[in-house]
Enzyme design. Structure first.
Site, mmCIF file in Angstrom:
data_model
loop_
_atom_site.group_PDB
_atom_site.id
_atom_site.type_symbol
_atom_site.label_atom_id
_atom_site.label_comp_id
_atom_site.label_asym_id
_atom_site.label_seq_id
_atom_site.Cartn_x
_atom_site.Cartn_y
_atom_site.Cartn_z
ATOM 1 C CB SER A 1 -1.160 0.132 1.526
ATOM 2 O OG SER A 1 -1.858 -1.444 1.489
ATOM 3 N NE ARG B 1 -2.495 4.470 -0.020
ATOM 4 C CZ ARG B 1 -3.823 3.098 -0.116
ATOM 5 N NH1 ARG B 1 -2.211 2.576 -0.831
ATOM 6 N NH2 ARG B 1 -4.521 3.838 -0.145
ATOM 7 N NE ARG C 1 -10.847 -5.996 -7.529
ATOM 8 C CZ ARG C 1 -9.421 -5.776 -6.441
ATOM 9 N NH1 ARG C 1 -8.281 -6.109 -7.085
ATOM 10 N NH2 ARG C 1 -9.701 -5.170 -5.021
ATOM 11 C CB SER D 1 -11.274 3.148 1.441
ATOM 12 O OG SER D 1 -9.527 2.644 1.004
ATOM 13 C CB SER E 1 -10.314 0.306 4.340
ATOM 14 O OG SER E 1 -10.800 -1.410 3.382
ATOM 15 C CD GLU F 1 -5.143 -4.622 4.364
ATOM 16 O OE1 GLU F 1 -3.570 -4.770 4.485
ATOM 17 O OE2 GLU F 1 -5.771 -3.852 3.624
ATOM 18 C CG HIS G 1 -11.397 -7.112 -0.991
ATOM 19 N ND1 HIS G 1 -10.425 -7.010 -0.061
ATOM 20 C CD2 HIS G 1 -12.129 -6.229 -0.960
ATOM 21 C CE1 HIS G 1 -10.542 -6.115 0.502
ATOM 22 N NE2 HIS G 1 -11.974 -5.348 -0.235
ATOM 23 N NE ARG H 1 -9.273 -11.249 -0.439
ATOM 24 C CZ ARG H 1 -8.530 -9.794 -0.037
ATOM 25 N NH1 ARG H 1 -8.507 -9.271 1.255
ATOM 26 N NH2 ARG H 1 -7.153 -10.446 -0.951
ATOM 27 C CE LYS I 1 -4.038 -8.724 -6.193
ATOM 28 N NZ LYS I 1 -3.330 -7.589 -5.818
#
EC number: 2.5.1.19
Length: 446
Positions: free
Chosen positions: A31, A35, A140, A187, A215, A334, A361, A365, A431
Site C-alpha cells: 500500500s 502510493r 471489480r 475506499s 478501510s 484485508e 475483492h 472472500r 501478488k
C-alpha cells in the site's frame, strides 16, 4: 489452452510439530509502495524509494508509470544480499518524473491500487491510455473513479461498464473541482482522486455520499503521504466536514522515503506464534503507522497472545490457547482471511463483522472462506456483513485460493495445526508477498 502449472500445483502446507521460534523479515508495504510510486511520479523533482516491495502488484504499478513516461531506475547497493533478499535491504528506486504521455497500455493484473489509482494519472497524460487486466479485474468496481473523473473533466471510454477494460483520453491536464462519490465498495475510490489532485487545475473536493466507508486507515495513509510531499489536505479529522476531503493544487516535492514492512503481510507469521504457542519477531515494526495491519497487535492479543513493541521490532508470543472473538473489521477488512483461519482453530465461536465489501475483492472472500474452511470440516456461516465461525475438528484436504494471495496464506495458517492441508496455487502470494513459501518454511526451520 493448457492451464498454468503454477495455478494447478498443490503445495503441502507445513504442519508445525513444535512451537515456532523465529525472526521473520517481512518485505515492504504494498500500500505504501504503490502510493509512493504515484506521488513520486507526479512530483516536480526526482525522488527515492528505499526498500520498496517487489511483488506483482508493485511491479505492475512501476511498469504502468514507465509506460506513461516516468523514469524508474532500480539500484541495489553492493552491501545488499540482492533484490530478492527478504527485507529488501540496499534496494532503492530512483523516480524521475517526466511529462506524462500516451498512447500507452496499462496491465493492471488484479491490483486494485493500479486499476483505481492510475486512471486519474492517465487523465493528466498527453494522449490515450488503455487499461486492461486479469479476468477477475473486469468484475471489480471502478465506477466510483470513472464517474468522478468524468465530472472533473476527463474523457473516458468504458462502453458504460464502469469497469475494465477502458481507455482514458488524457488531455495533458484536468480541471478538477468538487465531486460526489459513493465509496462504500472501496475506499480506494477516495484515495485515487486525492493522490493526483494536487496536479488538477482546481485541486479536488471529494464528498463521500454512501452510508459506510470501509478501510479508513488506507485513506489516512493517503492523506499522510500527500502531506509528507507538500500537499495541503483538509480532512474530517482536521476539523473539516464529515466525509469530505479537499486537496489544494500545487507542486509535489521529491522525497527520500524508506518503505515500512507490510504489517498485513506479517499476519500469517504472527498467527503462527498464536497457533503454535510460539514466539515470532518482526523487525522494524513502526511505532507509528497508518497501516491497517497494526491492528493485529490488539486483535491477536484478544485471541490469546501477547506482544511487545520495542525499537528493534514487534515480538509476538502465543499462549498455547486460541480464543474466539467478536470484532468489527470494517476498517481492516484485508485482515479477515487470516483472522478467520485462526478463529477456525479457536476454543470458542467468533463473529467477524463489517466486511460485506470483501465480496468485491480479489475474489468473493466471504464465500471463499466459508467454502474452503467448511470443506476441511469447519462450520462457517456467511452473514450479511461477515462470517460466523464455530470451531470444529478439522481434517486435511485441498484449500483453493481463487488467485487470492490472502486465501493462500489463510490456508497455510490452518495447515500449521491440521495435517494434510494442500494449498492450490500458493504462487498467487507473489501478488504482495514474494517468496512466501520460502519465508514460511524458513520460519518453521524446514
Amino acid at each position: 489452452m493448457a492451464p498454468n502449472p503454477a495455478h494447478t500445483a498443490l503445495w503441502p502446507a507445513p504442519h508445525a510439530s513444535e512451537a515456532v521460534a523465529a525472526t521473520v523479515h517481512v518485505p515492504g508495504s504494498k500500500s505504501v509502495t504503490n502510493r509512493a510510486l504515484v506521488l513520486a511520479s507526479l512530483a516536480s523533482e526526482p525522488g527515492w524509494l528505499r526498500r520498496p516491495l517487489r511483488s506483482r502488484d508493485t511491479l505492475l504499478m512501476a511498469a504502468a508509470l514507465r509506460e506513461m513516461g516516468v523514469g524508474i531506475e532500480e539500484t541495489v547497493s553492493s552491501s545488499s544480499s540482492g533484490a530478492g533478499s527478504p527485507d529488501g535491504t540496499g534496494e532503492a528506486w530512483r523516480i524521475l518524473p517526466a511529462g506524462l504521455r500516451g498512447p500507452a497500455t496499462v496491465d493492471v493484473g488484479n491490483a486494485g491500487t493500479v486499476m483505481r489509482f492510475l486512471p486519474p494519472v492517465a487523465a493528466l497524460a498527453d494522449g490515450p491510455v488503455h487499461f486492461d487486466g486479469d479476468p477477475r479485474a473486469y468484475e471489480r468496481p471502478l465506477n466510483g473513479v470513472v464517474d468522478a473523473l468524468r465530472v472533473l473533466g476527463a474523457r473516458i471510454d468504458d462502453e458504460g461498464r464502469g469497469a475494465l477494460p477502458l481507455t482514458v483520453h488524457g488531455g495533458g491536464a484536468l480541471d478538477g473541482g468538487t465531486v460526489e462519490i459513493d465509496a462504500s465498495s472501496s475506499s480506494q475510490f477516495v484515495s485515487a482522486l486525492l493522490l493526483s489532485a494536487p496536479r488538477f487545475n482546481q485541486g479536488v473536493e471529494v464528498r463521500h455520499t454512501g452510508s459506510t466507508l470501509p478501510s479508513m486507515p488506507h485513506i489516512r495513509m493517503t492523506v499522510d503521504m500527500l502531506r509528507a510531499v507538500g500537499a495541503q489536505v483538509d480532512t474530517p479529522e482536521s476539523g473539516g466536514e464529515p466525509n469530505v476531503w479537499r486537496v489544494t493544487p500545487g507542486a509535489l516535492l521529491g522525497r527520500d522515503l524508506t518503505i515500512e514492512p507490510d504489517l498485513s503481510n506479517a499476519q500469517p507469521f504472527l498467527a503462527a506464534a498464536l497457533v503454535t504457542g510460539g514466539r515470532v519477531l518482526i523487525p522494524d515494526w513502526p511505532a507509528r503507522t497508518t497501516q491497517p495491519g497494526d491492528r493485529l497487535r490488539e486483535i491477536f492479543t484478544e485471541m490469546g497472545g501477547s506482544c511487545e513493541l520495542a525499537d528493534y521490532g514487534l515480538v509476538f508470543t502465543g499462549s498455547g490457547s486460541i480464543h474466539g472473538i467478536d470484532v468489527d473489521l470494517g476498517d481492516v477488512g484485508e485482515l479477515t482471511p487470516g483472522i478467520a483461519a485462526v478463529a477456525a482453530l479457536a476454543d470458542s465461536p467468533s463473529t467477524l463483522r463489517g466486511v460485506s465489501h470483501l465480496r468485491l475483492h480479489e475474489t468473493d472472500r466471504l464465500a471463499a472462506l466459508t467454502k474452503e474452511i467448511n470443506e476441511l470440516g469447519g462450520d462457517v456461516t456467511e452473514t450479511a456483513d461477515g462470517l460466523h465461525i464455530r470451531p470444529r475438528r478439522l481434517h486435511g484436504g485441498i484449500f483453493h485460493t481463487y488467485d487470492d494471495h490472502r486465501m493462500a496464506t489463510a490456508g497455510a495458517i490452518i495447515g500449521l495445526a491440521v495435517e494434510g492441508v494442500q494449498i492450490e496455487n500458493v504462487a498467487t502470494t507473489a501478488k504482495t508477498l514474494p517468496d512466501f513459501p520460502e519465508l514460511w518454511t524458513g520460519m518453521l526451520g524446514v
